[in-house]
Design a protein around this motif. Structure first.
Motif, mmCIF file in Angstrom:
data_model
loop_
_atom_site.group_PDB
_atom_site.id
_atom_site.type_symbol
_atom_site.label_atom_id
_atom_site.label_comp_id
_atom_site.label_asym_id
_atom_site.label_seq_id
_atom_site.Cartn_x
_atom_site.Cartn_y
_atom_site.Cartn_z
ATOM 1 N N PRO B 151 5.541 -1.767 -0.703
ATOM 2 C CA PRO B 151 4.086 -1.694 -0.479
ATOM 3 C C PRO B 151 3.676 -0.293 0.127
ATOM 4 O O PRO B 151 2.259 0.181 -0.207
ATOM 5 N N MET B 152 4.440 0.437 0.620
ATOM 6 C CA MET B 152 4.160 1.928 1.120
ATOM 7 C C MET B 152 3.802 2.834 0.173
ATOM 8 O O MET B 152 2.938 3.604 0.232
ATOM 9 N N ALA B 153 3.988 2.392 -1.310
ATOM 10 C CA ALA B 153 3.638 3.357 -2.081
ATOM 11 C C ALA B 153 2.560 3.006 -2.868
ATOM 12 O O ALA B 153 1.752 3.587 -3.798
ATOM 13 N N ILE B 154 1.917 1.795 -2.543
ATOM 14 C CA ILE B 154 0.590 1.090 -3.196
ATOM 15 C C ILE B 154 -0.571 1.741 -2.440
ATOM 16 O O ILE B 154 -0.412 1.557 -1.117
ATOM 17 N N SER B 155 -1.683 2.195 -2.961
ATOM 18 C CA SER B 155 -2.667 2.664 -2.239
ATOM 19 C C SER B 155 -3.553 1.462 -1.548
ATOM 20 O O SER B 155 -3.219 0.375 -1.922
ATOM 21 N N PHE B 156 -4.209 1.825 -0.715
ATOM 22 C CA PHE B 156 -4.996 1.038 0.086
ATOM 23 C C PHE B 156 -5.821 0.130 -0.775
ATOM 24 O O PHE B 156 -6.064 -1.049 -0.743
ATOM 25 N N VAL B 157 -6.566 0.962 -2.000
ATOM 26 C CA VAL B 157 -7.135 0.308 -2.864
ATOM 27 C C VAL B 157 -6.558 -0.905 -3.677
ATOM 28 O O VAL B 157 -7.126 -1.940 -3.672
ATOM 29 N N GLY B 158 -5.439 -0.135 -4.186
ATOM 30 C CA GLY B 158 -4.327 -1.150 -4.886
ATOM 31 C C GLY B 158 -4.169 -2.395 -4.178
ATOM 32 O O GLY B 158 -4.435 -3.764 -4.671
ATOM 33 N N ALA B 159 -3.729 -2.281 -2.884
ATOM 34 C CA ALA B 159 -3.395 -3.390 -2.004
ATOM 35 C C ALA B 159 -4.751 -4.340 -1.874
ATOM 36 O O ALA B 159 -4.405 -5.508 -1.671
ATOM 37 N N ALA B 160 -6.124 -3.547 -1.858
ATOM 38 C CA ALA B 160 -7.146 -4.291 -1.477
ATOM 39 C C ALA B 160 -7.243 -5.345 -2.958
ATOM 40 O O ALA B 160 -7.681 -6.681 -2.762
ATOM 41 N N VAL B 161 -6.898 -5.035 -3.905
ATOM 42 C CA VAL B 161 -7.330 -5.865 -5.135
ATOM 43 C C VAL B 161 -6.127 -6.916 -5.206
ATOM 44 O O VAL B 161 -6.439 -8.244 -5.495
ATOM 45 N N ILE B 162 -4.900 -6.344 -4.767
ATOM 46 C CA ILE B 162 -3.757 -7.353 -4.746
ATOM 47 C C ILE B 162 -4.129 -8.604 -3.936
ATOM 48 O O ILE B 162 -3.965 -9.776 -4.189
#
Lengths: 382, 335
Positions: B151-162
């Motif tokens: 998850p470190m590589a995933i953007s906060f925005v991407g994480a928000a969608v997830i």
């Protein structure tokens, strides 16, 4: 360390199970969105993504072909066809022709149609309608089936998002824009910081200790403070909002970490090599370019990955310094935010957009994880 | 011009410019200003060597000064002024701060930020320590680590969608497509919940996203620290009959205390700056406001630079203890 205190086997099993549980817990949110990006809008709306992994029994309303496709065979009007789309491989358990009684027939049974004629539906969804009178009307008859469908995935969302103008268009452009922001914003700070790091590591001059301390201090300054003063500054010197501004901002914000990482690494290089080179008459510039830079490759790679991930994933800096009212320079993070606003419930669009933006950092992450870890270990202030 | 082409040109110009600057400035220094020949060769070399570090440092110092040091001062100044319609600023003293302190939204942000500051670093570090300890003992530990680290590589925005998909809500008569609601119904819940709109609790659902991201970071650092513990201390404990839990809490954890502190403070700083997650998931509605988002709101939506700057100064103030601690440690290390 493995056989602590005798109770090895149960404990080891417990460890295996708990690690597996943690890994699953950590993966499952991403995995869910990933699976969703390969499902159609209808599929996503009907059931949870976890159900799509297994064959599922569903009640479907399907329609036979329209009467205009009928053919006359030996005085009978016949419509033949397949209720499912191509390659659905579904299995029908029961079916019916009325919405009030959707399970009255078994596969192979024949039902009387209300408008005359009859229909036979097989287990694989193929059907045959026969009537002595021609079928009329513009649409086919409805057939209600209870069918078990195997998991079904599609690349449609990705094709739609990247190559077509449509509801979610703009992702392709945002992808290019993100690249445009990221690459210069990764390369230029490395160069600038490398020279500075060399000076801080290997050159003697008054004020060096204070500068190093200042860099450590600036490491934690929240970039929130920089937004207004720098936007004002950019507007005054005429850069305004645009790529140049965002490149400069990323260069500035990445600088403390870059200098810190590179200086720590360079300071650890063997003193002999550098002094020998000095004795042999090499200038500082030569030493830097021919010795230090190649030797510092691991540290350079570490920082490059950090900076790449950070600039690729950034929303705030792009929002403030890059994206203007025209929206021509939007980046993917901002585009996803906009999609969240306009297509809040359309998970096929959101999931696909998120994965388009996540794919590159994930690839970088798995390819260069070694350097990332090394950088993290060197970068956390001890 | 096509932006991609522009980017390419910039890379070339930037790289050539950087290298050219360093090369030419050195050349000028060595041959024109302080040539290493003639009657004063020796003195000139000394002079050149005194100036050279500053040539190497100049671009970095400019970047640091302009983009990080100057904004701190300028933000402080802006927080004490008010924009006058038509241009210019007037000095208003602490009026912005006073106004901010009267806003309930500010106190909501402060309250939430304090919760974030307690919960996220604590849980990330705890999970990180747990995973570091467990994965070090099994053969597929490296694979497990890399998956938890991902998850470190995933953007906060991407994480928000997830995570928004995890928290998704459907009307009660439909199948739930969000995992949390599906589990909730499975374990006997009747009404599906709109998790992100339940005040106070929704903060924890947002925090979960950051914990999910930061655990990998904590794990990587702590795992390296755990490996650095001298074997003898552990062997001695085993000989003395200590159990695994005792070894972990009484032998290992005390030895990596400083590293735990470093991880804790690093995550604390991340928490103070957290913006994207809140912005993308709730935008501060339903009592989930945090300082960074409050500040963004004031700056760019209300267009109140004075108040926004005051909020930024609050964030800076909260970071300052960590800043001082870091600088002191760094100076100690250099000596």
């Amino acid at each position: 360390m493995d056989n602590i205190a005798g109770s090895k086997s149960t404990l080891t099993w417990l460890v295996h199970i708990s690690v597996a549980a943690l890994v699953i817990l950590w993966l499952i949110p991403t995995f869910g969105l990933f699976i969703s990006s390969f499902r159609t809008a209808d599929q996503i709306a009907t059931n949870g993504w976890w159900q799509s992994l297994f064959p599922s029994e569903q009640n479907l309303t399907l329609r036979s072909a329209a009467p205009e496709t009928q053919v006359e065979q030996n005085g009978l009007y016949v419509i033949e066809g397949q209720l499912f789309e191509d390659g659905a491989k579904a299995k029908i358990s029961v079916w019916g022709i009325s919405s009030r009684d959707i399970g009255s027939y078994k596969p192979g049974d024949t039902a009387e149609l209300r408008k005359g004629g009859n229909i036979t539906v097989q287990v694989d969804g193929s059907y045959r309608m026969e009537s002595s009178e021609p079928f009329t009307g513009s649409r086919g008859s409805r057939v209600f089936v209870t069918a078990t469908q195997p998991p079904k995935f599609t690349l449609f969302n990705y094709q739609d998002m990247l190559f077509k103008d449509g509801s979610a268009s703009g992702m392709g452009k945002a992808f290019l824009n993100t690249f445009t922001v990221t690459i210069p914003a990764t390369i230029i700070p490395i160069l600038v910081a490398a020279f500075a790091a060399y000076a801080l590591a290997w050159m003697e001059f008054p004020g060096r200790a204070i500068l190093v301390a200042a860099v450590v201090g600036l490491l934690v300054v929240p970039l929130q403070l920089a937004l207004i003063p720098l936007l004002k500054f950019h507007l005054e010197i005429g850069i305004g909002k645009g790529y140049l501004g965002v490149w400069m901002a990323h260069t500035g914000f990445g600088m403390p970490l870059a200098i810190y990482l590179l200086r720590n690494y360079m300071a650890g290089l063997p003193r002999d090599i550098i002094e020998n080179a000095r004795v042999d008459g090499a200038t500082d510039f030569q030493i830097f370019v021919k010795l230090i830079l190649p030797l510092s490759f691991p540290a350079l790679a570490s920082f490059a990955i950090f900076q790449f991930l950070w600039t690729w994933n950034d929303l705030l800096v792009a929002k403030v310094f890059l994206i203007d009212a025209t929206g021509q320079t939007t980046v993917m993070t901002q585009h996803i935010i906009e999609l969240l606003g306009t297509f809040g419930g359309n998970w096929e669009i959101l999931a696909t957009a998120a994965f388009v933006s996540i794919a590159v950092p994930l690839a970088v992450f798995f390819a260069m994880q070694k350097y990332l870890v090394r950088g993290l270990l060197a970068g956390s202030v001890k | 011009m096509n932006p991609a082409l522009l980017g390419l040109v910039t890379i070339v110009l930037g790289v050539v410019g950087c290298v050219g600057y360093f090369y030419l400035s050195n050349l000028v220094l060595d041959t024109v200003i302080f040539p290493a020949r003639g009657p004063h060769a020796g003195r000139n070399i000394n002079w050149a060597n005194m100036v050279r570090p500053w040539l190497f440092l100049l671009p970095a110092i400019v970047a640091l000064g302009l983009y990080l040091a100057y904004p701190v001062v300028e933000t402080l100044r802006l927080s004490l002024t008010e924009r006058v319609p038509g241009g210019g600023y007037t000095w208003v003293g602490l009026a912005n701060y006073e106004q901010m302190l009267k806003e309930p939204k500010f106190w909501e942000a402060m309250r939430n930020n304090i919760m974030w500051l307690i919960v996220v670093p604590a849980l990330s570090t705890a999970f990180g320590l747990l995973t570091a300890q467990l994965t070090d003992r099994i053969r597929w530990g490296n694979l497990a680590k890399s998956l938890i680290f991902m998850p470190m590589a995933i953007s906060f925005v991407g994480a928000a969608v997830i995570w928004k998909l995890v928290y998704d809500t459907r009307p009660v008569e439909q199948d739930q497509i969000g995992m949390l609601n599906a589990l909730y119904i499975f374990f006997g819940g009747t009404e599906p919940q709109t998790w992100l709109t339940i005040p106070i609790w929704n903060n924890f659902f947002l925090m979960a996203v950051l914990i999910w991201i930061q655990t990998g970071f904590a794990m990587v650092i702590l795992s390296a620290a755990l490996r650095g513990i001298p074997e003898e201390t552990i062997e001695a404990a085993i000989v003395d009959g200590a159990g695994p839990l005792q070894i972990f809490f009484k032998i290992k954890v005390p030895q990596i205390r400083t590293t735990i502190l470093v991880v804790w403070t690093t995550i604390t700083i991340t928490v103070l700056k957290v913006f994207d997650i809140v912005f993308a998931m709730t935008n501060g509605q339903w009592e989930t406001q945090v300082l960074a988002n409050y500040m963004f709101d004031k700056l760019f939506r209300a267009n109140d630079w004075g108040l926004g700057s005051a909020a930024a100064m609050v964030i800076m103030l909260l970071v300052t203890p960590i800043l001082i601690w870091n600088v002191r440690n760094a100076r100690k290390e250099m000596r």
